[in-house]
Structures are given as structure tokens and as C-alpha cells.
Design a protein around this motif. Structure first.
Motif, short mmCIF file in Angstrom:
data_model
loop_
_atom_site.label_atom_id
_atom_site.label_comp_id
_atom_site.label_asym_id
_atom_site.label_seq_id
_atom_site.Cartn_x
_atom_site.Cartn_y
_atom_site.Cartn_z
N GLY A 110 -13.87 8.44 9.51
CA GLY A 110 -13.00 7.36 9.07
C GLY A 110 -12.62 7.52 7.61
N ALA A 111 -13.59 7.90 6.78
CA ALA A 111 -13.32 8.11 5.35
C ALA A 111 -12.30 9.23 5.15
N LEU A 112 -12.35 10.24 6.01
CA LEU A 112 -11.39 11.34 5.92
C LEU A 112 -9.96 10.82 6.11
N ASN A 113 -9.78 9.91 7.07
CA ASN A 113 -8.46 9.28 7.24
C ASN A 113 -8.00 8.62 5.93
N GLY A 114 -8.92 7.88 5.33
CA GLY A 114 -8.59 7.18 4.09
C GLY A 114 -8.27 8.14 2.95
N LEU A 115 -9.02 9.24 2.86
CA LEU A 115 -8.78 10.22 1.81
C LEU A 115 -7.38 10.83 1.93
N VAL A 116 -7.01 11.19 3.15
CA VAL A 116 -5.69 11.79 3.36
C VAL A 116 -4.59 10.78 3.03
N CYS A 117 -4.77 9.54 3.50
CA CYS A 117 -3.77 8.50 3.21
C CYS A 117 -3.64 8.26 1.72
N ALA A 118 -4.78 8.15 1.03
CA ALA A 118 -4.77 7.75 -0.37
C ALA A 118 -4.32 8.88 -1.29
N TYR A 119 -4.84 10.06 -1.11
CA TYR A 119 -4.58 11.13 -2.07
C TYR A 119 -3.36 11.98 -1.72
N ALA A 120 -3.05 12.09 -0.41
CA ALA A 120 -1.84 12.82 -0.03
C ALA A 120 -0.64 11.89 0.07
N GLN A 121 -0.89 10.57 -0.05
CA GLN A 121 0.17 9.56 0.00
C GLN A 121 1.00 9.68 1.28
N ILE A 122 0.27 9.78 2.42
CA ILE A 122 0.90 9.83 3.73
C ILE A 122 0.62 8.50 4.42
N PRO A 123 1.62 7.88 5.05
CA PRO A 123 1.38 6.58 5.72
C PRO A 123 0.24 6.66 6.73
N SER A 124 -0.55 5.61 6.79
CA SER A 124 -1.72 5.59 7.68
C SER A 124 -1.32 5.75 9.14
#
Length: 323
Positions: A110-124
Motif C-alpha cells: 500500500g505504501a508503494l502505491n502512495g510513494l508512486v502517487c506522491a513522488y512521481a505525481q501520477i493520479p492515484s
């Protein structure tokens, strides 16, 4: 002497009235089902209902954290299915340590999803749509596309199915307890209140020093943890793990959140509203069976309910353009 603008006061009253609608609808629905099936309010029936509510409530709770930030997690139920497969494989080897390892693995996923969304700025939506396929494929590959029975090591999770406290299933008590704990912590802790602030105005939260990246990762990590808890409940009830065991709960879990009154754009709502929404979805399912609606039509009803709930709760003043 300070005064509150009439428009602001009326808006606040409107929000409070809307917040109370799900509870009223739940009460009306319970009375309607009980009038057609009096046994619905029996102790045995309510106990069974609560037992079946636990995995959905846990998934909906995790989804609540993400939606409060203005995101959505489409991979959560698939991740829970993957968790049941991991439990079936790891419990015979590690027992309690295997169960803890599954909870840790799903929290990190789950944290990996958040990392990608937050740092790569890709919509969830995009990120979790991709990881939904990732975890579904991993579950199929690891399980060999088959159900894995849990025999050795089942004593680690048996209590989730068999243990009763005051006649109530412990799985339901755990799920409701998690909701109450989350509600208290979100009121007491600054970071909990920050989830609402982030959903209401992420840019303003950033400018005021809020660590929105960490909050997004935290929200998705909690979603993964709740998926792990739901996986344990499902594996205990089915004596097995399967690559699609929890998949059918994805749409109902989102429906439970938005029907309960948590706004899909974030910032408004919380765990207690999700508890009401989950009960409403579960009672609705019972009501559909009472009136003879085929189970195959349930997803149609849930989809319709989501659209209707979003239409009623969406604050259009915060959405400049609807895409």
C-alpha cells in the motif's frame, strides 16, 4: 461581537443534514427488511450479518483514509486476495510470524502505491489501476491459479472465525474496534486532522508546511494494512486462500465509503460515517435478496448507488471543471 454570514451558516446546516441522511436511510432500510423478514432482527441473524460485515468494513476503512486525501485505491481488494494466498503459503511455515509478515507485506504494498502517487505525481486512479493488475497477476502466479487450503497453521487465525465475545463474532468486534480507534486517533492526532486538511486544500496544506507527500504514503499504507486484516478474516472464514477471494468487495467497499457520507473529492467524512455506510450496503444486500433481486445484479446496484451518492455529496464549489 462576531457574526457568521448567512450563506456560511446555511452551508454548514446543509452539510450536517446531508451527513445525517445515511443513518436515516439505514434505519428505514432495516425496518423495511424486517417487515418482510421478521427473523432479520433475531440474534442469530444479526450475528451472521456482523460476521459477514467484517472484511467489507475493514476494506472500507482503509479506503476512507485514501479518499479523505482526495485519492482512490482501486487495487485494495485485489491486494487482499493476494494476502489470502500469502497466508495460505506462509502460515504453515511461520505460524504467527507468517501472519505478521503478510500484514507487513501488504502495508508496504500500500505504501508503494502512495510513494508512486506522491513522488512521481501520477493520479492515484492510474497508479492503483496498474497495481491492481500487478497484484492480480502475482496472486495467480504464486497460487498456480488455484485455491490453496489452509490446514497446518490454521490455528493462528482460527479465532477470527470461531471465537465469540458476548455472543458476537470477534472478527466483527475487531473491525468495529478498528473504526472506533481510527476515529479517535484522527480527532486527537495532528496528522489525523491533516488528512482532512489535505483533502480539502492540498496546495494550501503544502504552503502552510504540511507534509502532504508523507500523508499520502501514510493513507495508502493504512489502506494496505486494512487489506491485510481483511485477508486474515477471509482466509479464516474460508479455510483457504484464493487469487480472487476478495475481488468482489472492491466496488462495495467504495460504495460504503461514499454512501456513508465521505466526499469522493476528499476532506469531508471519516471512519464513523464509513461504519454507517458499510452497514447500509450490507443491509441493502439482504434487502435485495428478500425482494428477489438476483445476486448477479448486485454490482449494478452498487454502481448506481455510488453515482447517486457522489451526486448528492459532491461539493461543486471545490471542483472548477468536471472531467
Amino acid at each position: 461581537m462576531s457574526t457568521v454570514p448567512v450563506s456560511q451558516g446555511s452551508a454548514g446546516l446543509s452539510r450536517r443534514l446531508i451527513a445525517g441522511v445515511p443513518a436515516v436511510v439505514l434505519l428505514v432500510l432495516i425496518l423495511a427488511v424486517a417487515s418482510q423478514r421478521p427473523s432479520f432482527l433475531s440474534v442469530t441473524s444479526l450475528r451472521t450479518l456482523l460476521e459477514g460485515t467484517a472484511p467489507l468494513l475493514l476494506l472500507a476503512l482503509g479506503q476512507t483514509f485514501v479518499i479523505l486525501t482526495g485519492g482512490i485505491d482501486l487495487s485494495q481488494a485485489v491486494l487482499a486476495s493476494f494476502g489470502t494466498v500469502l497466508l495460505a503459503l506462509w502460515l504453515p511455515i511461520g505460524g504467527p510470524l507468517g501472519a505478521l509478515a503478510v500484514l507487513l507485506a501488504l502495508t508496504l504494498a500500500g505504501a508503494l502505491n502512495g510513494l508512486v502517487c506522491a513522488y512521481a505525481q501520477i493520479p492515484s486512479f492510474v497508479v492503483t489501476l496498474g497495481t491492481m493488475g500487478l497484484w492480480a497477476g502475482a496472486a495467480l502466479a504464486v497460487s498456480g491459479s488455484s485455491t490453496i487450503s489452509i490446514t497446518k497453521g490454521y490455528n493462528t487465525i482460527f479465532w477470527l472465525r470461531d471465537l465469540r465475545v458476548a455472543g458476537l463474532p470477534v472478527s466483527a468486534i475487531m473491525a468495529i474496534g478498528a473504526v472506533l480507534l481510527a476515529a479517535v486517533l484522527m480527532r486527537a492526532l495532528t496528522r489525523g486532522r491533516s488528512l482532512h486538511a489535505m483533502g480539502l486544500a492540498e496546495r494550501a496544506a503544502q504552503m502552510s508546511g504540511g507534509r502532504t507527500f508523507r500523508l499520502r504514503v501514510l493513507a495508502f499504507a493504512l489502506s494496505g494494512l486494512c487489506a491485510g486484516l481483511a485477508a486474515m478474516v477471509l482466509a479464516a472464514s474460508q479455510f483457504s486462500g484464493a487469487p480472487s477471494l476478495a475481488d468482489s468487495l472492491q466496488l462495495p467497499s467504495i460504495a460504503a465509503v461514499v454512501v456513508g457520507g465521505t466526499v469522493i473529492t476528499g476532506g469531508i467524512g471519516g471512519p464513523l460515517r464509513t461504519l454507517v455506510g458499510t452497514l447500509l450496503v450490507v443491509v441493502l444486500r439482504v434487502g435485495m435478496s428478500v425482494v428477489g433481486v438476483p445476486p448477479s445484479y448486485e454490482q449494478i446496484v452498487y454502481g448506481t448507488v455510488i453515482v447517486a451518492a457522489v451526486a448528492l455529496t459532491l461539493d461543486r464549489r471545490r471542483v472548477d471543471i468536471v472531467k
